[in-house]
Design a protein around this motif. Structure first.
Motif, PDB file in Angstrom:
ATOM      1  N   LEU A   1       0.834  -1.206   0.000  1.00 24.88           N
ATOM      2  CA  LEU A   1       0.000   0.000   0.000  1.00 24.88           C
ATOM      3  C   LEU A   1       0.868   1.255   0.000  1.00 24.88           C
ATOM      4  CD1 LEU A   1      -2.837  -1.065   2.467  1.00 24.88           C
ATOM      5  CD2 LEU A   1      -2.766  -1.254  -0.038  1.00 24.88           C
ATOM      6  N   GLN A   2       1.971   1.207   0.734  1.00 24.85           N
ATOM      7  CA  GLN A   2       2.891   2.346   0.758  1.00 24.85           C
ATOM      8  C   GLN A   2       3.520   2.551  -0.629  1.00 24.85           C
ATOM      9  OE1 GLN A   2       2.718  -0.150   2.986  1.00 24.85           O
ATOM     10  NE2 GLN A   2       2.145   0.901   4.886  1.00 24.85           N
TER      11      GLN A   2
ATOM     12  N   ALA B   1       1.003   4.249  -2.710  1.00 23.04           N
ATOM     13  CA  ALA B   1       0.922   5.648  -2.271  1.00 23.04           C
ATOM     14  C   ALA B   1       2.061   6.474  -2.857  1.00 23.04           C
ATOM     15  CB  ALA B   1       0.926   5.725  -0.740  1.00 23.04           C
ATOM     16  N   ARG B   2       3.249   5.899  -2.912  1.00 21.59           N
ATOM     17  CA  ARG B   2       4.381   6.636  -3.507  1.00 21.59           C
ATOM     18  C   ARG B   2       4.128   6.918  -4.981  1.00 21.59           C
ATOM     19  NH1 ARG B   2       9.617   3.996  -3.182  1.00 21.59           N
ATOM     20  NH2 ARG B   2       8.570   1.993  -2.969  1.00 21.59           N
TER      21      ARG B   2
ATOM     22  N   GLU C   1      -7.919   1.254   3.078  1.00 25.92           N
ATOM     23  CA  GLU C   1      -6.581   1.074   3.664  1.00 25.92           C
ATOM     24  C   GLU C   1      -5.529   1.833   2.865  1.00 25.92           C
ATOM     25  OE1 GLU C   1      -5.481  -2.944   4.600  1.00 25.92           O
ATOM     26  OE2 GLU C   1      -7.339  -3.294   5.725  1.00 25.92           O
ATOM     27  N   LEU C   2      -5.705   1.877   1.564  1.00 27.66           N
ATOM     28  CA  LEU C   2      -4.778   2.614   0.712  1.00 27.66           C
ATOM     29  C   LEU C   2      -4.882   4.122   0.962  1.00 27.66           C
ATOM     30  CD1 LEU C   2      -2.680   2.531  -1.494  1.00 27.66           C
ATOM     31  CD2 LEU C   2      -4.528   2.334  -3.161  1.00 27.66           C
TER      32      LEU C   2
ATOM     33  N   ALA D   1      -5.662   5.562   3.640  1.00 26.88           N
ATOM     34  CA  ALA D   1      -5.093   5.864   4.952  1.00 26.88           C
ATOM     35  C   ALA D   1      -3.590   6.121   4.892  1.00 26.88           C
ATOM     36  CB  ALA D   1      -5.392   4.727   5.929  1.00 26.88           C
ATOM     37  N   VAL D   2      -2.917   5.613   3.843  1.00 26.57           N
ATOM     38  CA  VAL D   2      -1.481   5.865   3.687  1.00 26.57           C
ATOM     39  C   VAL D   2      -1.202   6.827   2.534  1.00 26.57           C
ATOM     40  CG1 VAL D   2      -0.785   3.706   4.786  1.00 26.57           C
ATOM     41  CG2 VAL D   2      -1.096   3.768   2.299  1.00 26.57           C
ATOM     42  N   GLY D   3      -2.250   7.444   1.992  1.00 24.35           N
ATOM     43  CA  GLY D   3      -2.065   8.479   0.979  1.00 24.35           C
ATOM     44  C   GLY D   3      -2.063   8.002  -0.455  1.00 24.35           C
TER      45      GLY D   3
ATOM     46  N   SER E   1       7.094  -2.929  -3.875  1.00 23.79           N
ATOM     47  CA  SER E   1       7.890  -1.787  -3.421  1.00 23.79           C
ATOM     48  C   SER E   1       9.206  -1.677  -4.198  1.00 23.79           C
ATOM     49  CB  SER E   1       8.155  -1.910  -1.916  1.00 23.79           C
ATOM     50  OG  SER E   1       8.771  -0.750  -1.431  1.00 23.79           O
TER      51      SER E   1
END
Length: 179
Positions: free
Chosen positions: A33-34, A37-38, A75-76, A78-80, A169
């Motif tokens: 998810l991070q 977000a990136r 959920e996504l 929530a991390v931007g 990632s």
């Protein structure tokens, strides 16, 4: 426009041989998810292309699938991060449709929706059928080791120029470094 196409199960969330049948069974992979977000924060459009034969098999219905995707998006967020669209094949393996990966129909739908050529667009998957479908429309296929990725890599026969990374990632690290 910077666009990336992701498979869902095994790339974004844990895969299951018994299918992800409800929101409680949808569990994000560490860092996925991070990573999305990136991409979002770097102005990429993130699209999901997913075979969902559990619909045809009667394992869950469209309302349940919507609830699973609502959880994923929540959920996504929530991390931007955001997912611009989810394209799915609801058919079973014997339905002979054009949208079930390894056929390229889902990818063709994405190209039409965004009115772009998919040549060179990164597409991340964990199975050979993900890579074959993306390569058929000129995407740049990426295999991740998560989900079925290690088994897929061991079997070989990957499309030419398939990138291989540990997880989503790591793919995102390379894409953001190159852009």
């Amino acid at each position: 426009m910077k666009l990336i196409i992701l498979d869902r199960d095994g790339v974004i969330n844990q895969d299951s041989d018994a299918f992800v049948k409800n929101p409680d069974e949808w569990i994000a992979l560490p860092g996925s998810l991070q990573a999305i977000a990136r991409l979002t924060q770097a102005d990429w459009k993130v699209v999901v292309a997913s075979n969902q034969s559990g619909l045809a098999r009667g394992l869950f219905d469209m309302d349940t699938l919507t609830a699973i995707h609502t959880k994923m998006r929540r959920e996504l967020a929530a991390v931007g991060g955001t997912i611009d669209a989810v394209f799915l094949c609801p058919h079973g393996p014997d339905d002979n449709c054009t949208c079930r990966k390894p056929r390229p129909g889902l990818f063709e739908q994405i190209g039409h929706r965004y009115d772009i050529s998919l040549a060179g667009v990164p597409a991340v998957g964990d199975s050979l059928r993900d890579l074959q479908a993306s390569a058929a429309v000129g995407c740049a296929p990426w295999l991740v080791h998560t989900g079925n990725g290690k088994k897929t890599l061991a079997k070989g026969g990957l499309p030419e120029n398939t990138g291989v990374c540990e997880d989503l990632s790591a793919v995102v690290d390379i894409l953001l470094q190159d852009n």
